[in-house]
Design a protein around this motif. Structure first.
Motif, PDB file in Angstrom:
ATOM      1  N   ALA A  34      -6.763  11.041  -9.987  1.00 23.16           N
ATOM      2  CA  ALA A  34      -6.167   9.717  -9.794  1.00 23.16           C
ATOM      3  C   ALA A  34      -5.903   9.452  -8.318  1.00 23.16           C
ATOM      4  CB  ALA A  34      -4.876   9.601 -10.595  1.00 23.16           C
ATOM      5  N   ARG A  35      -5.461  10.465  -7.592  1.00 25.83           N
ATOM      6  CA  ARG A  35      -5.183  10.304  -6.167  1.00 25.83           C
ATOM      7  C   ARG A  35      -6.460  10.017  -5.382  1.00 25.83           C
ATOM      8  NH1 ARG A  35      -1.216  15.604  -5.841  1.00 25.83           N
ATOM      9  NH2 ARG A  35       0.458  14.758  -7.158  1.00 25.83           N
ATOM     10  N   ARG A  36      -7.530  10.709  -5.726  1.00 26.47           N
ATOM     11  CA  ARG A  36      -8.802  10.482  -5.045  1.00 26.47           C
ATOM     12  C   ARG A  36      -9.333   9.078  -5.336  1.00 26.47           C
ATOM     13  NH1 ARG A  36     -11.889  16.276  -6.283  1.00 26.47           N
ATOM     14  NH2 ARG A  36     -10.753  17.524  -4.710  1.00 26.47           N
ATOM     15  N   ARG A  37      -9.187   8.650  -6.576  1.00 19.14           N
ATOM     16  CA  ARG A  37      -9.649   7.310  -6.931  1.00 19.14           C
ATOM     17  C   ARG A  37      -8.817   6.229  -6.243  1.00 19.14           C
ATOM     18  NH1 ARG A  37     -11.455   7.499 -13.352  1.00 19.14           N
ATOM     19  NH2 ARG A  37     -13.091   9.070 -13.062  1.00 19.14           N
ATOM     20  N   LEU A  38      -7.539   6.492  -6.057  1.00 18.07           N
ATOM     21  CA  LEU A  38      -6.708   5.532  -5.345  1.00 18.07           C
ATOM     22  C   LEU A  38      -7.158   5.411  -3.889  1.00 18.07           C
ATOM     23  CD1 LEU A  38      -4.293   3.616  -5.205  1.00 18.07           C
ATOM     24  CD2 LEU A  38      -2.875   5.577  -4.589  1.00 18.07           C
ATOM     25  N   VAL A  39      -7.451   6.526  -3.245  1.00 22.68           N
ATOM     26  CA  VAL A  39      -7.935   6.489  -1.868  1.00 22.68           C
ATOM     27  C   VAL A  39      -9.233   5.680  -1.787  1.00 22.68           C
ATOM     28  CG1 VAL A  39      -8.849   7.871   0.029  1.00 22.68           C
ATOM     29  CG2 VAL A  39      -6.811   8.641  -1.213  1.00 22.68           C
ATOM     30  N   PHE A  40     -10.132   5.904  -2.736  1.00 24.37           N
ATOM     31  CA  PHE A  40     -11.382   5.150  -2.781  1.00 24.37           C
ATOM     32  C   PHE A  40     -11.103   3.660  -2.990  1.00 24.37           C
ATOM     33  CE2 PHE A  40     -14.904   3.384  -5.358  1.00 24.37           C
ATOM     34  CZ  PHE A  40     -15.931   3.508  -4.424  1.00 24.37           C
ATOM     35  N   LEU A  56       0.801  -1.232   0.000  1.00 25.18           N
ATOM     36  CA  LEU A  56       0.000   0.000   0.000  1.00 25.18           C
ATOM     37  C   LEU A  56       0.833   1.280   0.000  1.00 25.18           C
ATOM     38  CD1 LEU A  56      -2.982  -0.907   2.375  1.00 25.18           C
ATOM     39  CD2 LEU A  56      -2.911  -0.891  -0.116  1.00 25.18           C
ATOM     40  N   PRO A  57       1.866   1.400   0.831  1.00 24.84           N
ATOM     41  CA  PRO A  57       2.673   2.640   0.775  1.00 24.84           C
ATOM     42  C   PRO A  57       3.297   2.887  -0.594  1.00 24.84           C
ATOM     43  CG  PRO A  57       3.147   1.415   2.780  1.00 24.84           C
ATOM     44  CD  PRO A  57       2.311   0.525   1.921  1.00 24.84           C
TER      45      PRO A  57
END
Length: 234
Positions: free
Chosen positions: A198-204, A183-184
């Motif tokens: 892309a960052r928001r979708r990764l968090v989701f 994950l990191p």
């Protein structure tokens, strides 16, 4: 001229590289005697289907999906040391096949994929694990496939690759409990190469993965905060 065309043909080079990797992994596949972990793998994977399914949320049971997949393989091919290790060999070979697209996407250098493929094909370390009955060869393939999907996702933001990334990680976490340690690295890749979407979708995606992983989560946390050491002391 014909020889030159043959050598530079991408398809021919790919087949040659995979053939080279296959020969290295097939040679003396069952030469080493079976060891304790492989004996356990054979025992676990030849249990009944209800017992295999119960192991998915049993504390202390690592790699339940690997045993389930292997059970179908052994029923079709026969339970022997050769067929057990051949299952790992196939995943090791598929990992070499993924090296070219992953290397090109990750390193973004000329011929990076071919270089990574050659290193992986000839690596004694990877050959060893491709000849071992444990889940590590499958784990390598899944981690490479997940990373490749992530690299494509942060560039295209296409739902198909995000879905594939989530699915592959879900499979990977049930193949080895410590797969969550990826994950990191996923976060680092997405923050470095992706945009805000892309960052928001990764968090989701990571939230969904945690939900998929809930049956194993308590055991994973205990292992990560405990003084437990992996491997076998000499």
């Amino acid at each position: 001229m014909k020889v030159r065309r043959f050598l530079i043909n991408s398809g021919t080079l790919s087949i040659t590289l995979l053939l080279f990797a296959f020969i290295l992994r097939l040679y003396h596949l069952d030469y080493q005697p079976i060891w304790s972990d492989e004996r356990d793998v054979l025992e676990f994977s030849t249990q009944s289907l209800p017992s295999l399914l119960q192991n998915f949320d049993r504390p202390g049971w690592n790699g339940p999906l690997h045993y389930l997949l292997l059970s179908f393989w052994l029923k079709g091919m026969g339970a022997s040391l050769f067929t057990l290790r051949y299952f790992s060999l196939l995943w090791g070979l598929l990992s070499v096949a993924l090296a070219r697209p992953l290397g090109d996407k990750l390193l973004r250098l000329p011929y990076a994929g071919w270089g990574l493929g050659l290193v992986m094909a000839a690596s004694p370390y990877l050959v060893w694990y491709a000849q071992d009955g444990k889940m590590y060869s499958l784990l390598l393939f899944l981690s490479m496939a997940a990373l490749l999907c992530l690299l494509i996702s942060v560039q295209s933001n296409h739902w198909f690759y995000w879905s594939a990334f989530i699915l592959i990680n879900g499979v990977m976490w049930y193949t080895h409990i410590l797969s969550a340690l990826m994950l990191p690295f996923y976060l680092l890749v997405a923050w470095h190469r992706g945009n805000l979407i892309a960052r928001r979708r990764l968090v989701f995606a990571l939230i969904l993965l945690v939900l998929l992983n809930l049956p194993l989560l308590s055991w994973e946390i205990k292992i990560l905060i405990s003084p437990f050491e992996t491997g076998h002391p000499y």
